[in-house]
Design a protein around this motif. Structure first.
Motif, PDB file in Angstrom:
ATOM      1  N   PRO A  42      38.527  34.454  44.390  1.00  0.00           N
ATOM      2  CA  PRO A  42      39.175  33.892  43.198  1.00  0.00           C
ATOM      3  C   PRO A  42      39.615  34.939  42.183  1.00  0.00           C
ATOM      4  N   ARG A  43      39.008  36.125  42.222  1.00  0.00           N
ATOM      5  CA  ARG A  43      39.376  37.189  41.276  1.00  0.00           C
ATOM      6  C   ARG A  43      39.714  38.467  42.043  1.00  0.00           C
ATOM      7  N   LEU A  44      40.508  38.317  43.061  1.00  0.00           N
ATOM      8  CA  LEU A  44      40.803  39.452  43.932  1.00  0.00           C
ATOM      9  C   LEU A  44      41.452  40.603  43.169  1.00  0.00           C
ATOM     10  N   ALA A  45      42.482  40.314  42.382  1.00  0.00           N
ATOM     11  CA  ALA A  45      43.227  41.376  41.699  1.00  0.00           C
ATOM     12  C   ALA A  45      42.367  42.108  40.681  1.00  0.00           C
ATOM     13  N   SER A  46      41.653  41.364  39.839  1.00  0.00           N
ATOM     14  CA  SER A  46      40.821  42.017  38.819  1.00  0.00           C
ATOM     15  C   SER A  46      39.635  42.736  39.453  1.00  0.00           C
ATOM     16  N   ASP A  47      39.064  42.172  40.504  1.00  0.00           N
ATOM     17  CA  ASP A  47      37.951  42.847  41.184  1.00  0.00           C
ATOM     18  C   ASP A  47      38.410  44.165  41.792  1.00  0.00           C
ATOM     19  N   MET A  94      26.492  38.974  51.179  1.00  0.00           N
ATOM     20  CA  MET A  94      25.771  40.169  50.773  1.00  0.00           C
ATOM     21  C   MET A  94      26.690  41.385  50.742  1.00  0.00           C
ATOM     22  N   ARG A  95      27.499  41.560  51.762  1.00  0.00           N
ATOM     23  CA  ARG A  95      28.371  42.722  51.826  1.00  0.00           C
ATOM     24  C   ARG A  95      29.477  42.657  50.773  1.00  0.00           C
ATOM     25  N   LEU A  96      30.031  41.485  50.547  1.00  0.00           N
ATOM     26  CA  LEU A  96      31.077  41.355  49.537  1.00  0.00           C
ATOM     27  C   LEU A  96      30.510  41.541  48.138  1.00  0.00           C
ATOM     28  N   ASP A  97      29.315  41.033  47.899  1.00  0.00           N
ATOM     29  CA  ASP A  97      28.694  41.213  46.599  1.00  0.00           C
ATOM     30  C   ASP A  97      28.391  42.684  46.344  1.00  0.00           C
ATOM     31  N   ARG A  98      27.947  43.370  47.378  1.00  0.00           N
ATOM     32  CA  ARG A  98      27.658  44.794  47.233  1.00  0.00           C
ATOM     33  C   ARG A  98      28.938  45.586  46.975  1.00  0.00           C
ATOM     34  N   ALA A  99      30.069  45.095  47.486  1.00  0.00           N
ATOM     35  CA  ALA A  99      31.350  45.760  47.245  1.00  0.00           C
ATOM     36  C   ALA A  99      31.965  45.387  45.906  1.00  0.00           C
ATOM     37  N   GLY A 100      31.332  44.507  45.148  1.00  0.00           N
ATOM     38  CA  GLY A 100      31.860  44.107  43.848  1.00  0.00           C
ATOM     39  C   GLY A 100      32.962  43.078  43.916  1.00  0.00           C
ATOM     40  N   LEU A 101      32.963  42.249  44.959  1.00  0.00           N
ATOM     41  CA  LEU A 101      34.013  41.242  45.129  1.00  0.00           C
ATOM     42  C   LEU A 101      33.415  39.846  45.046  1.00  0.00           C
ATOM     43  N   ALA A 102      33.939  39.027  44.152  1.00  0.00           N
ATOM     44  CA  ALA A 102      33.526  37.625  44.072  1.00  0.00           C
ATOM     45  C   ALA A 102      34.209  36.857  45.194  1.00  0.00           C
ATOM     46  N   ALA A 103      33.439  36.067  45.938  1.00  0.00           N
ATOM     47  CA  ALA A 103      33.992  35.339  47.078  1.00  0.00           C
ATOM     48  C   ALA A 103      33.314  33.988  47.204  1.00  0.00           C
ATOM     49  N   ARG A 104      34.085  33.031  47.665  1.00  0.00           N
ATOM     50  CA  ARG A 104      33.561  31.708  47.996  1.00  0.00           C
ATOM     51  C   ARG A 104      33.904  31.443  49.451  1.00  0.00           C
ATOM     52  N   ILE A 105      32.926  30.963  50.207  1.00  0.00           N
ATOM     53  CA  ILE A 105      33.056  30.874  51.663  1.00  0.00           C
ATOM     54  C   ILE A 105      32.739  29.460  52.113  1.00  0.00           C
ATOM     55  N   GLY A 106      33.583  28.948  52.987  1.00  0.00           N
ATOM     56  CA  GLY A 106      33.358  27.646  53.596  1.00  0.00           C
ATOM     57  C   GLY A 106      33.455  27.740  55.105  1.00  0.00           C
ATOM     58  N   ALA A 126      37.423  50.291  40.892  1.00  0.00           N
ATOM     59  CA  ALA A 126      37.772  51.697  40.667  1.00  0.00           C
ATOM     60  C   ALA A 126      37.514  52.128  39.230  1.00  0.00           C
ATOM     61  N   HIS A 127      37.678  51.201  38.273  1.00  0.00           N
ATOM     62  CA  HIS A 127      37.499  51.531  36.848  1.00  0.00           C
ATOM     63  C   HIS A 127      36.661  50.423  36.191  1.00  0.00           C
ATOM     64  N   PRO A 128      35.354  50.507  36.300  1.00  0.00           N
ATOM     65  CA  PRO A 128      34.499  49.456  35.715  1.00  0.00           C
ATOM     66  C   PRO A 128      34.689  49.350  34.206  1.00  0.00           C
ATOM     67  N   ILE A 129      34.717  48.126  33.722  1.00  0.00           N
ATOM     68  CA  ILE A 129      34.882  47.848  32.290  1.00  0.00           C
ATOM     69  C   ILE A 129      33.895  46.763  31.902  1.00  0.00           C
ATOM     70  N   ASP A 130      33.195  46.992  30.806  1.00  0.00           N
ATOM     71  CA  ASP A 130      32.290  45.978  30.275  1.00  0.00           C
ATOM     72  C   ASP A 130      33.062  45.077  29.307  1.00  0.00           C
TER      73      ASP A 130
END
Length: 492
Positions: free
Chosen positions: A15-20, A131-143, A25-29
Motif C-alpha cells: 500500500p505504500r510502495l513508493a514512499s517505502d 518477516m522478510r518484507l518487514d525486515r526490508a522496511g516494506l509494508a505489505a498485505r498478503i492474501g 534509502a533516506h529514513p525520515i522521522d
C-alpha cells in the motif's frame, strides 16, 4: 499444474510502495509524503503511516496537506523508479515459486500451487514473506486463496487464508469493491442494497447482468473460480553471455582469438534472434591458477557482425599474460541496444559502417569519449554555431545553414587598427601589413539577449568579408556602440 491438485494463489499488496522505497534509502522521522503534479496541481501521491495518522490521504492538494500538517516533509515522486522497484520485488518473489506476475501499480500475484510444502505449509510461507518484507522496511498485505480474484480481495480488504472448500465464508463479508469493480459500479450496487460479496452472490444474476453488463458477473465468477483467470509471469530478460571450457589450457594468441571467434559467432546469433546489437563487450580469460583477465571492447554503434567485432579484440588479447595457460573463456555483451533488421540496398556504399569501425578502433585505444565530431547548432552567433559531441554517441548532423558564407577557421576576436564604419584600407594583423582589395558586407549580428554571454553583452556587430592584396581572406567585424575593428576568422 499437477492433476488433482487444487490451485493456490497469493496476492501481495504494497500500500505504500513508493514512499517505502524512498524511505529505505533516506529514513525520515515524522510525516512524509511523495508529491506528483496532476492537472496543474501538486498533489499527494504516496504517504507513510505517520502522515496517514495525521489525516492526510492520496490525491490531497499539497497546499492543503501543509496547512493540516505543517511538519509534513515531502519529495517529488518518481513513478518510473517505483515500477522498476516493483520488478525487483517480482524477481525476489520467485524464491517462493517460479510463477510470479505483476498487479500494477503496487502488487504481485504468485501461483504457489505445489510449492507451499517446501516452506512448511501455507501459513509458514506467508509468515516468512511478512518477516522478510518487514525486515526490508516494506509494508505489505498478503492474501491466499484458490483464485486470483479471491486472493486480491483478501490482500486489499481482509488479509489471511481462504480455505479451498469454503470460499464464500472468506469472501462473503467483504465489500463489493473487493471484486476489482469500478467506483461507479460499487456505488450503484450499494444503492441497491448489495454491499458485500455475499449479498451479490445471493442476488439474482439475470437482472444484474442486464443492468451492469457481463463485467460484473465475470469478476464474481473469477473470484469463486467459476471462470478461469490466468497469471502471466514476466519473461526473464535474455542473457547475452557465452562461454567455452577448454579441455587443455592454451596460451598462444592465435588459439585465444580462434576461441573468441567461435564465441562471437554464438553471441551474434543470440543478438540477431532478439534484434539487438552490442555496444560494450567483455571477454574474460580464466587462467589455470584461477585468476582472470578481462578485455573490454566499446563499439561506436550497436553491432552484431562477428567479422567486424573480432579484430577489435586483437590488441587487448595480445596484452594479456596467459600465465600457465587459459582454460576457460567467457564473452558477454554488457550493454545491448535495439538493432532491428533493415533492408539492404544493392547501391549501399557501406561508408557509414567503415566510419563506425574506424571510430571503434580509435576508441579502443584512446576511449570512445575522446573521438569527437562537430555538429551544427541552432544559433546565429558564430561561436555558438556548432557543438562538440562524442562521435560514438551522436549521429552526423545536417549541413550548416547560414544566409552568408562562414570562415573555415574561427578564433577569438583580435583587435586591429581602423576608424569609420567601413573596413580600413590598410591595417596590421599578426605582424603583417595588409591592404584591402575588396570588402563585402556588412552583415549585422545581434546578441542573443536571453543567454548570459559577457563577450556579446556589448551590443551588435557588423561583419565584413575582406579580401586582401596579399591573398588573405579575413572575416572582420565592427562594433558601432564602442567603435573598433576586430578579426575573428579566416576563409580557406
Amino acid at each position: 499444474m499437477f492433476d488433482g491438485m487444487q490451485r493456490r494463489v497469493v496476492s501481495m499488496w504494497f500500500p505504500r510502495l513508493a514512499s517505502d522505497r524512498v524511505l529505505r534509502a533516506h529514513p525520515i522521522d515524522g510525516p512524509f509524503a511523495l508529491t506528483l503534479k496532476q492537472n496543474n496541481a501538486n498533489r499527494l501521491y504516496c504517504l507513510n503511516e505517520e502522515a496517514e495518522r495525521q489525516g492526510l490521504h492520496r490525491g490531497m492538494s499539497y497546499a492543503d496537506a501543509r496547512a493540516f500538517c505543517p511538519a509534513l516533509q515531502s519529495r517529488p515522486a518518481n513513478p518510473v523508479a517505483d515500477r522498476r522497484f516493483l520488478h525487483i520485488l517480482r524477481r525476489w518473489a520467485t524464491r517462493y515459486c517460479p510463477w510470479v506476475g505483476l498487479e500494477e501499480p503496487d502488487g504481485l500475484v504468485l501461483d504457489i500451487t505445489g510449492a507451499a510444502h517446501l516452506f512448511g505449509g501455507e501459513a509458514a510461507m506467508l509468515s516468512d514473506m511478512r518477516m522478510r518484507l518487514d525486515r526490508a522496511g516494506l509494508a505489505a498485505r498478503i492474501g491466499l486463496a484458490g483464485t486470483r480474484g479471491a486472493a486480491w480481495a483478501l490482500a486489499h480488504h481482509s488479509e489471511g487464508i481462504a480455505a479451498p472448500d469454503n470460499m464464500l465464508q472468506a469472501l462473503g463479508p467483504l465489500p463489493v469493491a473487493a471484486l476489482r469493480l469500478a467506483d461507479e459500479t460499487c456505488i450503484a450496487l450499494q444503492r441497491l442494497g448489495l454491499r458485500t460479496i455475499g449479498d451479490l452472490e445471493a442476488a439474482a444474476r439475470a437482472p444484474l447482468a442486464r443492468r451492469f453488463g457481463p463485467g460484473l458477473m465475470m469478476r464474481l465468477d473469477q473470484a469463486f473460480g467459476r471462470q478461469p483467470e490466468q497469471i502471466t509471469p514476466l519473461a526473464e530478460p535474455p542473457h547475452y553471455g557465452v562461454r567455452m571450457t577448454l579441455p587443455d589450457p592454451v596460451g598462444l594468441f592465435d588459439d585465444v582469438m580462434a576461441a573468441t571467434s567461435r564465441l562471437l559467432d554464438r553471441l551474434c546469433e543470440k543478438l540477431k534472434a532478439q534484434e539487438a546489437g552490442a555496444r560494450i563487450l567483455s571477454l574474460t580469460l580464466r587462467r589455470v591458477d584461477q585468476e582472470a583477465r578481462s578485455v573490454e571492447v566499446r563499439l561506436a554503434r550497436p553491432l552484431r557482425d562477428a567479422a567486424r567485432i573480432l579484430p577489435l579484440f586483437e590488441r587487448g588479447v595480445g596484452e594479456v599474460d596467459a600465465g600457465y595457460g587459459i582454460d576457460q573463456i567467457r564473452l558477454e555483451a554488457v550493454q545491448v541496444e535495439p538493432l532491428p533488421v533493415h533492408q539492404v540496398s544493392h547501391v549501399s556504399s557501406g561508408r557509414a559502417d567503415q566510419l563506425d569501425d574506424l571510430v571503434s578502433r580509435i576508441g579502443t585505444r584512446i576511449g570512445l569519449e575522446n573521438v569527437q565530431r562537430f555538429l551544427p547548432a541552432d544559433s546565429h552567433i558564430p561561436e555558438r554555431g556548432f557543438i562538440i559531441a562524442a562521435a560514438a554517441y551522436s549521429a552526423p548532423g545536417g549541413p550548416w545553414i547560414s544566409p552568408r558564407p562562414r570562415p573555415l577557421r574561427l578564433f577569438s576576436p583580435e583587435p586591429i587598427g581602423g576608424t569609420g564604419s567601413r573596413p580600413p584600407r590598410q591595417f596590421r594583423w599578426r605582424r603583417m601589413f595588409l591592404t584591402t582589395a575588396r570588402a563585402t558586407g556588412p552583415e549585422r549580428i545581434a546578441p542573443e539577449w536571453w543567454l548570459a554571454d559577457e563577450s556579446w553583452r556589448g551590443g551588435i556587430r557588423d561583419y565584413w568579408h575582406v579580401e586582401t592584396r596579399q591573398g588573405r581572406r579575413l572575416w572582420l567585424f565592427y562594433t558601432p556602440q564602442n567603435p573598433g575593428w576586430f578579426v575573428q576568422g579566416e576563409f580557406a
